[in-house]
Each structure stands twice: as structure tokens, then as C-alpha cells.
Design an enzyme around this catalytic site. Structure first.
Site, PDB file in Angstrom:
ATOM      1  N   HIS A  52      39.806  -3.524 -60.237  1.00  9.46           N
ATOM      2  CA  HIS A  52      39.969  -3.294 -61.670  1.00  9.46           C
ATOM      3  C   HIS A  52      39.037  -4.210 -62.459  1.00  9.46           C
ATOM      4  O   HIS A  52      38.363  -5.067 -61.892  1.00  9.46           O
ATOM      5  CB  HIS A  52      41.426  -3.550 -62.095  1.00  9.46           C
ATOM      6  CG  HIS A  52      41.967  -4.880 -61.690  1.00  9.46           C
ATOM      7  ND1 HIS A  52      41.551  -6.047 -62.264  1.00  9.46           N
ATOM      8  CD2 HIS A  52      42.880  -5.237 -60.750  1.00  9.46           C
ATOM      9  CE1 HIS A  52      42.200  -7.047 -61.709  1.00  9.46           C
ATOM     10  NE2 HIS A  52      43.003  -6.591 -60.768  1.00  9.46           N
TER      11      HIS A  52
HETATM   12  P1  TYD Z   1      47.174  -6.949 -59.953  1.00  7.41           P
HETATM   13  O1  TYD Z   1      46.560  -7.784 -61.017  1.00  7.41           O
HETATM   14  O2  TYD Z   1      46.924  -5.491 -59.986  1.00  7.41           O
HETATM   15  O3  TYD Z   1      46.746  -7.489 -58.509  1.00  7.41           O
HETATM   16  P2  TYD Z   1      45.277  -7.782 -57.940  1.00  7.41           P
HETATM   17  O4  TYD Z   1      45.152  -9.256 -57.898  1.00  7.41           O
HETATM   18  O5  TYD Z   1      45.241  -7.139 -56.591  1.00  7.41           O
HETATM   19  O6  TYD Z   1      44.298  -7.214 -58.883  1.00  7.41           O
HETATM   20  O7  TYD Z   1      48.742  -7.244 -59.962  1.00  7.41           O
HETATM   21  C1  TYD Z   1      49.604  -6.727 -58.990  1.00  7.41           C
HETATM   22  C2  TYD Z   1      51.005  -6.610 -59.594  1.00  7.41           C
HETATM   23  O8  TYD Z   1      51.496  -7.877 -59.978  1.00  7.41           O
HETATM   24  C3  TYD Z   1      51.050  -5.726 -60.822  1.00  7.41           C
HETATM   25  O9  TYD Z   1      52.164  -4.869 -60.704  1.00  7.41           O
HETATM   26  C4  TYD Z   1      51.294  -6.643 -61.973  1.00  7.41           C
HETATM   27  C5  TYD Z   1      51.883  -7.890 -61.349  1.00  7.41           C
HETATM   28  N1  TYD Z   1      51.398  -9.124 -62.006  1.00  7.41           N
HETATM   29  C6  TYD Z   1      52.191  -9.784 -62.910  1.00  7.41           C
HETATM   30  O10 TYD Z   1      53.335  -9.365 -63.207  1.00  7.41           O
HETATM   31  N2  TYD Z   1      51.725 -10.946 -63.482  1.00  7.41           N
HETATM   32  C7  TYD Z   1      50.503 -11.431 -63.189  1.00  7.41           C
HETATM   33  O11 TYD Z   1      50.112 -12.494 -63.721  1.00  7.41           O
HETATM   34  C8  TYD Z   1      49.668 -10.723 -62.259  1.00  7.41           C
HETATM   35  C9  TYD Z   1      48.304 -11.206 -61.911  1.00  7.41           C
HETATM   36  C10 TYD Z   1      50.165  -9.567 -61.695  1.00  7.41           C
END
Ligand code: TYD
Length: 135
Positions: A52
Site C-alpha cells: 500500500h
Molecule cells: P497494515 O498497515 O495493512 O499492515 P502492513 O504493515 O502489512 O501494511 O495493517 C494491518 C492491520 O492492522 C489493519 O487491519 C489495520 C491494523 N493496524 C492498526 O489497527 N493500527 C496500526 O497502527 C497499524 C499499522 C495497523
């Protein structure tokens, strides 16, 4: 377009026979104030995180332990940053697509973010990201 690029930031290191120490101050060693910290760990072999971009959020990614690759894409060519030292931070500005992959066993990925978690700030569709970059 005059946009900010990803770059490695060398963090302060206090080498000491008792064990080394590294620190980060927001708006000093990195170009934003830190509003949130999160970390990614226990990543099974072969998994990819990220996938993303953020509309506004900036971040610094650190391999506090172990190693992994950060693949960044500014809307054209991809660039791979291999992180494997706890005193290097990768600065990732907003509007950069990024994937985290190739995690070593027991690696720990620390992320310092310029804002709290806001799902509306995420761009999770690559075509939407690419279209915004072409504007
Ligand atoms: P995401 O940012 O999509 O993960 P990646 O590091 O793989 O990009 O986040 C994964 C899940 O965790 C998503 O459902 C949202 C949650 N999340 C939070 O609730 N708070 C946060 O600070 C972060 C980073 C993620």
C-alpha cells in the site's frame, strides 16, 4: 514533479563494550515528529507485508533485528532497500508504494510514523495509486 524520495538515514550510534545504543529524536534525526510506533514480528517465511501507499503519512522503517527488504515504488520503477542494521532507518515519504518482504527468521521491523492510524489515509489499490501519481 519535485517530490521527496526514499533515503537511508544513518542514526546515531554510541558504541560501548557493554553493548551498543542507537536513538532517534523526532524532527531531529528524522524529518517529522513521531506520533505512532508499531512493529512487525513473527513473520512466517515467504510472507509479504505492506502492499500500500499513504496519502499523507511519512514513516521511517528500521530492521531492529534480523533483515528484510523494502521494495519502494514512486509510481514508476521499483527500488529495493535491504535493511540489516539497527542503526539505519529508511525514510519513506507519503505517496510511495511499499512492500516489505524477504524477512529473516526472528526479524523485528520497527516503524516510526508521522501520524496515528487512519485507514482513510491508505491507498491499497495499485491502479489508484498509479493514477494519482500520473496527475
Ligand atoms: P497494515 O498497515 O495493512 O499492515 P502492513 O504493515 O502489512 O501494511 O495493517 C494491518 C492491520 O492492522 C489493519 O487491519 C489495520 C491494523 N493496524 C492498526 O489497527 N493500527 C496500526 O497502527 C497499524 C499499522 C495497523
Amino acid at each position: 514533479m519535485n517530490e521527496e524520495r526514499c533515503r537511508i538515514i544513518e542514526l546515531p550510534r554510541i558504541n560501548d563494550p557493554r553493548g551498543n545504543l542507537t536513538f532517534i529524536e523526532g524532527n531531529n534525526h528524522i524529518p517529522f515528529s513521531i506520533r505512532r510506533t508499531y512493529w512487525i514480528y513473527d513473520v512466517p517465511g515467504g510472507e509479504i507485508r505492506g502492499g500500500h501507499s499513504y496519502r499523507k503519512l511519512q514513516e521511517v522503517i528500521i530492521a531492529v533485528s534480523g533483515s528484510f527488504d523494502v521494495v519502494v515504488d514512486h509510481g514508476g520503477q521499483k527500488q529495493v532497500f535491504s535493511l540489516n542494521r539497527s542503526y539505519y532507518g529508511l525514510y519513506v515519504p507519503n505517496m510511495v508504494w511499499r512492500d516489505l518482504e524477504n524477512f529473516s527468521t526472528n526479524s523485528l521491523c520497527l516503524i516510526l510514523a508521522s501520524d496515528v492510524y487512519v485507514e482513510a489515509d491508505y491507498i491499497r489499490n495499485y491502479d489508484e495509486f498509479a493514477a494519482l501519481k500520473r496527475r
